[in-house]
Design an enzyme around this catalytic site. Sequence first.
Site, PDB file in Angstrom:
ATOM      1  N   ALA A  23       0.833  -1.205   0.000  1.00 20.79           N
ATOM      2  CA  ALA A  23       0.000   0.000   0.000  1.00 20.79           C
ATOM      3  C   ALA A  23       0.866   1.253   0.000  1.00 20.79           C
ATOM      4  CB  ALA A  23      -0.923  -0.012   1.218  1.00 20.79           C
ATOM      5  N   LYS A 148      -1.424 -11.949  -5.616  1.00 20.22           N
ATOM      6  CA  LYS A 148      -0.747 -13.237  -5.614  1.00 20.22           C
ATOM      7  C   LYS A 148       0.073 -13.357  -4.329  1.00 20.22           C
ATOM      8  CE  LYS A 148       3.678 -12.620  -8.024  1.00 20.22           C
ATOM      9  NZ  LYS A 148       4.548 -13.432  -7.181  1.00 20.22           N
ATOM     10  N   HIS A 240       3.512 -14.678 -13.745  1.00 14.42           N
ATOM     11  CA  HIS A 240       3.946 -13.611 -14.644  1.00 14.42           C
ATOM     12  C   HIS A 240       4.304 -14.129 -16.036  1.00 14.42           C
ATOM     13  CE1 HIS A 240       3.717 -11.042 -11.284  1.00 14.42           C
ATOM     14  NE2 HIS A 240       4.930 -11.206 -10.814  1.00 14.42           N
TER      15      HIS A 240
END
Length: 484
Positions: A23, A148, A240
């Site tokens: 965050a 993830k 990815h």
Amino acid sequence: MVSRVIPVDPFDLVIFGGTGDLARRKILPGLYRRHLDGQMPDDARIIGAARGDMDTDGYRTFVESAVREFVSKKKCNPKVLKSFLERLRFVQLDATGKQGWTDLKDVVRQDIVQAFYFSVGPSLFGPIAERLHTHGIAGPTARIVVEKPFGHDEASARALNASLAKHFDEYQIYRIDHYLGKETVQNLMALRFGNMLFEPLWNAQYVDHIQITVAETVGVEGRGSYYDKSGAMRDMVQNHLMQLLCLTAMEPPSKFEPNAVRDEKLKIIRALDPVATDDIVRGQYRGNDDVASYLEDAETGASTTESFVAMKLQISNWRWNGTPFYLRTGKRMRGRMSEIVVRFKEPPHSIFDEDTGQSANELSIRLQPNEGMDLKVTIKEPGLGGMRLIDVPLDMTFADALGEEAADAPDAYERLIMDVIRGNQTLFMRGDEVEAAWAWTDPIIAGWQDRGDKPKLYDPFSTGPEEALMLLHKDGRRWREIRE
């Protein structure tokens, strides 16, 4: 070129783990930049939720510090920052207990877009989803964003999906992979499906092979306890690199619509052949006088976890049968580079002598750094002396071609969060897609565990183990160079 910023509908975005590292580094600075660009309506609000002993004023101080640290000084406008901080609220909350949930219900509005960002560990996804439902906080159209890892294997991914499905429908769940928010990844679809030039050549008849590389110069320091239970295969390849592979190889969807795109990606995962033992190389970086080894970074005396993996894949479908895909990712590599390279076949017949220097065309799609694309073409070398051929790149570095707009383009998290608010799931993974990726990955991991394979050691800031070079050399091919 004028940037077109399209405002979104009014929303309440709740960030669980609102004081955490993700965050602080990515989510909150990204939201500030969207506010700066005028994309947020006046009554949009951002609500931090965490266990920390903090109130709204304290949270605003925390966010101000994060913005000043991770947003360029050029964009830290004091007046704009003040108006952004006024959007913020904070609720002290226990994700697995009772504290704070009534307070959160009183803060979150029901008549606008609701988005809940689970910036927490996967073990908290289920408890948070349950409490949002039990306390009547999330409305029927609410959206949840989960980070993830989406499980550790197929069984845990199924269990995680099931726990979320108890309280939210699939159309409400946004599994975020920041790689899919990169400008160049989306441009890959524009390149393929928006240009007649490439799509007719995008198949086994014309493509010799495709390379996908994600190389990092950093080690695993600070993440050692997590990484040693994961490794490069789980941490990078299963998500990815798998997503980059799918977007490169998939068939054209019927339309640019979430489920149409994700249906085609799922078909690619299900068409992947099992990987042969001699078509995969695992590595682990050594240390030297300047940097620690993997074992030192992971704070473990002995470990067979890989910090590098390279593999050769085959896709059993009409488009790609016989064309290999080579995937490579690693820590402590020579340079930081994420790139997709499409190597086309040589002309079936050359009219030039062997010593003229003719070679195959190559399309390179750079994700980082210096996002852009270049196409290597063969031309005559200028000057006298007969017909000598040289390769030159037709280069489109976004920052050069598009100027300041490209340099100031939103980062991946900004773009993806705004897609959540819009209700657009195109760049997010669907539950069956995640499970299919694990179903392909699990046997590979089980194979080297059953055999007791140990990763090959490689020097820091190199291109990885020598065996990875041989993976292509034995096929008469070479890896694209990793640049420092």
